[in-house]
Design an enzyme around this catalytic site. Structure first.
Site, PDB file in Angstrom:
ATOM      1  N   GLU A 162       0.813  -1.215   0.000  1.00 10.89           N
ATOM      2  CA  GLU A 162       0.000   0.000   0.000  1.00 10.89           C
ATOM      3  C   GLU A 162       0.843   1.261   0.000  1.00 10.89           C
ATOM      4  OE1 GLU A 162      -3.263   0.147  -0.510  1.00 10.89           O
ATOM      5  OE2 GLU A 162      -3.062  -2.008  -0.785  1.00 10.89           O
ATOM      6  N   GLU A 178       4.842   2.337   4.216  1.00 12.63           N
ATOM      7  CA  GLU A 178       3.524   1.707   4.108  1.00 12.63           C
ATOM      8  C   GLU A 178       2.445   2.737   3.799  1.00 12.63           C
ATOM      9  OE1 GLU A 178       3.070  -1.875   6.949  1.00 12.63           O
ATOM     10  OE2 GLU A 178       4.273  -0.427   8.072  1.00 12.63           O
ATOM     11  N   ALA A 221       0.074   4.934  11.698  1.00 13.19           N
ATOM     12  CA  ALA A 221      -0.925   4.511  10.712  1.00 13.19           C
ATOM     13  C   ALA A 221      -2.065   5.521  10.630  1.00 13.19           C
ATOM     14  CB  ALA A 221      -1.473   3.136  11.088  1.00 13.19           C
ATOM     15  N   GLU A 236       1.276  10.725  16.165  1.00 11.41           N
ATOM     16  CA  GLU A 236       0.362   9.711  16.664  1.00 11.41           C
ATOM     17  C   GLU A 236      -0.527   9.163  15.546  1.00 11.41           C
ATOM     18  OE1 GLU A 236      -2.526   9.873  20.458  1.00 11.41           O
ATOM     19  OE2 GLU A 236      -3.225  11.088  18.772  1.00 11.41           O
ATOM     20  N   ARG A 270      -3.000  13.773  20.254  1.00 12.97           N
ATOM     21  CA  ARG A 270      -4.206  14.415  20.755  1.00 12.97           C
ATOM     22  C   ARG A 270      -4.414  14.033  22.224  1.00 12.97           C
ATOM     23  NH1 ARG A 270      -7.315  17.260  17.439  1.00 12.97           N
ATOM     24  NH2 ARG A 270      -7.163  16.931  15.176  1.00 12.97           N
ATOM     25  N   HIS A 271      -4.790  15.017  23.017  1.00 19.87           N
ATOM     26  CA  HIS A 271      -5.110  14.744  24.410  1.00 19.87           C
ATOM     27  C   HIS A 271      -6.329  13.825  24.445  1.00 19.87           C
ATOM     28  CE1 HIS A 271      -6.345  15.366  28.569  1.00 19.87           C
ATOM     29  NE2 HIS A 271      -5.136  15.887  28.802  1.00 19.87           N
ATOM     30  N   SER A 272      -6.246  12.761  25.190  1.00 18.47           N
ATOM     31  CA  SER A 272      -7.292  11.737  25.165  1.00 18.47           C
ATOM     32  C   SER A 272      -8.624  12.217  25.717  1.00 18.47           C
ATOM     33  CB  SER A 272      -6.832  10.495  25.940  1.00 18.47           C
ATOM     34  OG  SER A 272      -6.591  10.822  27.302  1.00 18.47           O
TER      35      SER A 272
END
Length: 298
Positions: A162, A178, A221, A236, A270-272
């Protein structure tokens, strides 16, 4: 710098238009043959081409030589002038019987009916796939259709099925690809571009900044990046970081991501709980680096 090479050229018989030119690494006169030539739709000859790499190309043949030099890793991306290259490359139907102008494909099929030959068209494009012209050294490519002539793949690069690499772009050392390396983008040694990840190029959308990725970086990814990264940076998974994205810095300030372009040792995430993008200090040990055994491609 001046470079002179001997190439084998395919020409459309009716129009006299150059379709492509292949320049063997050996610089010897090596002829190709194909069924489109046998039935008289195209013809071929040898041509000697000399270019100054800092000057813009003037002909299709000169454009092809520049693309060969990039894929041979004789020059690095942005190391040869490609100004106006799109206007010099004809749109070609790349078929199993040879290259030709797209409106001649049906005629070709009729002429080859007696040969019991199925004609497959792999693409209709200005750029052919790289592996039909240059086989890079020490490289693995899962799907050759996804790497254009003019891609620069350094030894130790693995392009998975890919993965995609455009012209005037590529890698400078061991790399796992990838995702997508867009035109103009350069990826440093020991970096990993995760599945479906994307690096923003300069061909569309108005972007002018040439983006580079440093050494020992990981783009997760489904992530994307629209700024340059220094060494040992991480994006991330799933985060698309554009130049205008607002990012909270390790010092607690909020800035546009472009102000962090080229910085090293940052993890963008990103802050969760709040969803805000933040940058924290990190290093390549956090993701462990490339598996060296995967990139010994001899």
């Amino acid at each position: 710098m001046s470079i002179k090479r001997t190439g084998h050229r395919y020409i459309d018989v009716a129009s006299g238009k150059t379709l492509d030119t292949w320049f063997p690494r050996s610089n010897k006169e090596i002829a190709r043959s194909c069924m489109a030539q046998k039935v008289g739709l195209i013809k071929s000859d040898f041509v000697d081409i000399e270019i100054e790499i800092d000057a813009p190309p003037q002909t299709t043949e000169e454009a092809y030589l520049r693309l060969h030099l990039l894929s041979e890793c004789a020059v690095k991306p942005h190391g040869v002038n490609l100004e106006g290259v799109f206007g010099l490359l004809p749109n070609v139907a790349w078929t199993s019987a040879g290259p030709m102008l797209p409106d001649l494909v049906d005629e070709l099929r009729g002429l080859l009916a007696a040969e019991n030959m199925q004609v497959n068209v792999t693409s209709v494009d200005k750029f052919p796939r790289m592996t039909d012209y240059v086989i890079p050294e020490g490289v693995r490519i899962g799907d050759a259709d996804r790497v254009r002539l003019g891609a620069h793949l350094a030894s130790g690069t693995t392009v998975m099925h890919e993965g995609f690499v455009n012209f005037n772009a590529g890698t400078l050392g061991n790399s796992m690809v990838e995702g997508r390396i867009s035109a103009g983008v350069v990826v440093g040694a020991d970096s990993d571009l995760g599945g479906s990840a994307s690096i923003m190029g300069t061909l569309s959308g108005g972007g002018k900044q040439v983006i580079s990725i440093g050494e020992r970086c990981l783009i997760g990814a489904n992530a994307g990046v629209g700024i340059s990264l220094g060494n040992e940076c991480i994006i991330e998974s799933g985060l698309y970081l554009t130049a205008g994205s607002k990012v909270r810095t390790p010092e607690g300030n909020t800035v546009a991501a472009r102000e962090l372009s080229g910085c090293s040792g940052l993890l963008f995430r990103r802050h969760s709980q709040t969803g805000a993008i933040e940058a924290v200090t990190t290093n390549a040990e956090l993701w462990g680096g490339l598996n060296k055994d995967l990139h010994v491609n001899d």
